[in-house]
Design an enzyme around this catalytic site. Structure first.
Site, PDB file in Angstrom:
ATOM      1  N   GLU A 464       0.862  -1.181   0.000  1.00 43.14           N
ATOM      2  CA  GLU A 464       0.000   0.000   0.000  1.00 43.14           C
ATOM      3  C   GLU A 464       0.901   1.234   0.000  1.00 43.14           C
ATOM      4  O   GLU A 464       1.761   1.368   0.880  1.00 43.14           O
ATOM      5  CB  GLU A 464      -0.878   0.036   1.257  1.00 43.14           C
ATOM      6  CG  GLU A 464      -1.996  -0.993   1.262  1.00 43.14           C
ATOM      7  CD  GLU A 464      -2.882  -0.876   2.517  1.00 43.14           C
ATOM      8  OE1 GLU A 464      -4.115  -0.910   2.370  1.00 43.14           O
ATOM      9  OE2 GLU A 464      -2.343  -0.766   3.634  1.00 43.14           O
ATOM     10  N   VAL A 465       0.701   2.115  -0.960  1.00 47.02           N
ATOM     11  CA  VAL A 465       1.429   3.387  -0.987  1.00 47.02           C
ATOM     12  C   VAL A 465       0.454   4.482  -0.562  1.00 47.02           C
ATOM     13  O   VAL A 465      -0.661   4.560  -1.083  1.00 47.02           O
ATOM     14  CB  VAL A 465       2.013   3.660  -2.388  1.00 47.02           C
ATOM     15  CG1 VAL A 465       2.432   5.123  -2.526  1.00 47.02           C
ATOM     16  CG2 VAL A 465       3.209   2.749  -2.637  1.00 47.02           C
TER      17      VAL A 465
END
Ligand code: 3HC
Length: 709
Positions: A464-465
């Site tokens: 997840e960014v």
């Protein structure tokens, strides 16, 4: 009709055929391409000057990616899909029976129909390049190798080895494929053309390559003798059922196609193979798996923000925190991206432990002969570390993986800003703390971002960014681009507590406490989820994640979202008693010798609960799943993910939401919002307002709309 995919030229009696599908990054077989192959082979047969044929791909790094998936998903009926497979088989048969020898030179991905084509040729040369992978990934799309792969591969390399590949949908690198006998020669890419053409010419001169059948007594016993073979198939069937729990029909069908062919001969086998292909191609499971393939393919190009600038290539990575996560990221970075990694921790013994842990996946590869010694030495030399920030000035990206505490993370951020270049990116590997909060301590908040890796980093495919409000667009691209170089599927998510994955896991994990309090047993809760298709149930998941970590996450979620995502006291009580889950040898379950050893009855006592029948299995499942779907829908309403696609891929790759159900949002669509809302209303009435259907679902129910229109 697109331009010609096949061209050929004659060189001293050998027709050099090049397959280069225009306007497509990969070569693939469609009906049109198949017709062109047949026409080309007819021309080559008639041309008296042609004595032999050598086939290559015109793509730089790709041989043939298989049948055109976009074409087969448009098929409406099993009969039509069966016909498509039969036509593919006929084309392969034409190649095998071709009166002039056909050699093939393979460089790059040789998958599905591409491998089936190669198997139909008379001689196979492959490059020893890492990009050269040979495999039959069909079952991962919910289908089976339908253009004679289920017949040809076992005949070439034996039933056992073939089943290993077909039933898992596995690809092998060229050296392994060579050892198995899938290819005849392994060469450097620079000489692929010459060697393949030379082989074609020798074949035309009457040379017959001698192939070793997979040898040994074991092969005779298990591959060639009907009784032994029966044992092989029985064991394979058992393994498939254990793995798929009956949710995926393709591996069993593939097994049947292989077995039928070995028992009744090639012609009968082909018929069965085509029929089963037809049946599978129109199943809902296959549709869902194909959607996942296209979603992940799209994500490879999507930087998650509009008009994303190109990413900066990260050459040097620095990591603060040499613990489990930090060393996991370091190890993955050297193996996958080959970048320089500098690690820092508070003292040298910790750094040394971290460096050793980071090297572990590399050690494993060396042990299993997956890399050469010089390659090992080269990659291991990329790692270094210290107890100060020396070397951080050269880093393009700094990832912090320290203790999950806001003030500690802010302190690290300040220190890193003092040591690193102004244009370096600072990424926090937090699982819950809002990035904007961490960035409050920053002098350059536009360079700060979240990169939430999952543990164990080398095995978990999701990243997840998380851009914060002030993060620069180029920083987002750089973080996403680097995540991809690490081999991760990357989703860009909004900076809200728990981001996407932990947000939708929260109600699922919390429900465990409620269920136990109502007399459900740990085994029942896990069994309900596994029956639905999760790889493990929520109780086991808590043990795997670590109960201390879970407690921390649940505190953050409870504080952020109030009663709805408030955890019961159970996990905290276990942590207090020193039970941290698998890593400490005891959590809800006991662990020993690396294995789960069963539920620890002492846990019930500790929690003050008694398993006494409790809610029915179906009720347990509905509470676990509907709670998650409700929160997922709510999070979509909060724009935590940019598209439902990202949400579904995040859930599938983040914690194993059953792929055959397509993800939580697709599953919600399948149930229908009206039904889901009615179920949630009933649950809310019975168990409390945490189940109250969210606005997004209510709105969908009113309007009859869906996440995927
Ligand atoms: N059919 C249709 N499109 C395909 C395709 C296929 N078999 N394989 C790749 N593509 C497309 C992708 O969708 C993508 O399209 P886009 O550019 O329009 O988005 C493009 O080709 C490039 O693909 P990637 O971005 O994935 O490129 P990579 O270089 O990262 O990977 C690959 C290349 C390893 C070939 C990967 O694409 C892959 O694994 N493809 C699928 C292979 C597969 O599953 N083959 C089996 C097909 S079924 C079959 O053969 C049935 C037979 O038995 C009858």
């Amino acid at each position: 009709m697109p331009g010609p995919a096949l061209t050929w030229e004659l060189a001293d009696g050998v027709a050099i055929v090049t397959f280069d599908l225009k306007d497509s990054p990969v070569n693939k077989f469609s009906r049109a391409v198949k017709d062109e192959f047949l026409a080309t082979f007819t021309a080559l047969e008639q041309d008296r000057a042609v004595r032999a044929i050598a086939v290559f791909s015109g793509k730089p790094d790709n041989f043939i990616a298989g049948a055109d998936i976009e074409e087969f998903v448009t098929i409406g009926s099993a009969a039509e899909a069966e016909r498509l497979a039969a036509e593919g088989q006929e084309m392969m048969d034409r190649v095998t029976r071709f009166p002039k020898p056909v050699a093939v030179g393979i460089h790059g991905a040789c998958l599905g129909g591409g491998l089936e084509f190669a198997l139909a040729c008379h001689y196979r040369v492959a490059t020893d390049h890492p990009k050269t992978q040979l495999g039959l990934p069909e079952v991962q799309l919910g289908i089976l190798p339908g253009a004679s792969g289920c017949q040809r591969l076992p005949r070439l390399i034996g039933a056992r080895a073939a089943l290993d590949i077909i039933l898992a949908g596995r690809s092998e690198r060229a050296p392994k494929a060579f050892r198995l006998g899938m290819v005849d020669e392994l060469v450097h890419p620079a000489i692929l053309q010459d060697i393949t053409i030379a082989a074609a010419r020798r074949l035309a001169d009457g040379w017959r390559p001698r192939r070793r059948r997979p040898g040994g007594v074991l092969a005779w016993l298990l591959d060639r003798n009907p009784l032994g073979r029966r044992l092989v198939f029985r064991a394979a069937r058992r393994q498939v059922l254990e793995r798929t729990k009956g949710h995926y029909p393709a591996p069993l069908a593939a097994l049947e196609a292989v077995e039928h062919g070995l028992k009744h001969g090639m012609a009968e086998g082909l018929k069965r193979e085509a029929r089963l292909f037809g049946q599978l191609a129109v199943t809902d499971v296959s549709r869902k798996l194909v959607q996942i393939f296209f979603a992940t393919t799209q994500l490879k190009k999507d930087f998650g923000i509009p008009n994303a600038p190109p990413p900066t290539a990260v050459q040097r990575l620095a990591i603060v925190g040499a613990g489990f996560m930090g060393s996991g990221i370091a190890g993955t970075a050297i193996v996958q991206a080959g970048v320089d990694v500098r690690m820092k921790d508070a003292d040298l013994p910790r750094v040394a432990t971290g460096l050793a842990a980071a090297r572990a996946p590399l050690d494993d590869r060396l042990r299993r002969h997956r890399i050469a010694k010089y390659e090992y030495a080269r990659l291991a030399a990329l790692l270094s570390g210290g107890d100060g920030y020396a070397g951080f000035g050269r880093a393009d990206l700094v990832i912090e993986a320290v203790f999950e505490d806001l003030s500690v993370k802010q302190q690290v951020l300040r220190e890193v800003e003092a040591a690193a270049r102004d244009d370096a990116v600072f990424a926090s590997n937090t699982s819950t703390i809002p990035i904007a909060r961490i960035a409050e301590a920053a002098r350059r908040p536009e360079r700060v971002i979240g990169m939430h890796f999952f543990s164990p980093v080398d095995r978990m495919p999701l990243l997840e960014v998380i851009p914060a409000a002030r993060t620069a667009p180029g920083v987002v691209s750089t973080a996403v681009g680097f995540g991809r170089r690490l081999g991760k599927t990357v989703i860009v998510v909004k900076d809200t507590p728990g981001f996407w994955v932990n947000r939708i896991l929260a109600p699922y994990a919390n429900e465990v406490g409620h269920l136990l309090a109502e007399g459900a047993s740990i085994e029942e809760i896990d069994a309900a989820a596994v029956g639905f298709g999760f790889p493990v149930g929520p109780v086991t998941l808590l043990d795997e994640v670590g109960l201390d970590v879970a407690e921390k996450v649940s505190q953050v979620m409870g504080a952020a979202f109030g009663e709805r995502l408030q955890a019961t006291a159970g996990v905290a009580a276990l942590v207090k008693a020193g039970r941290l889950g698998r890593k400490s040898g005891r959590g809800f379950y006991r662990y020993g010798g690396g294995k789960k050893r069963g539920v620890d009855p002492a846990v019930y006592e500790l929690l003050g609960v008694h398993p006494n029948g409790g809610p029915r299995l179906a009720e347990i499942l509905q509470r676990l799943v509907d709670g998650m779907l409700n929160e997922a829908a709510r999070a979509v309403g909060d724009s935590v993910v940019g598209t439902p696609r990202d949400g579904d891929i995040g859930a599938i790759f983040g914690f194993g939401f059953p792929p055959f159900r397509g993800g939580p949002l697709r599953h919600a669509d399948d149930l229908g919002a009206a039904r889901l809302v009615a179920e949630l209303e009933r649950l809310a009435e019975r168990y409390g307002p945490r189940f109250a259907p969210c606005e997004v679902l209510q709105e969908q129910a009113r309007r009859g709309s869906k996440f995927y229109p």
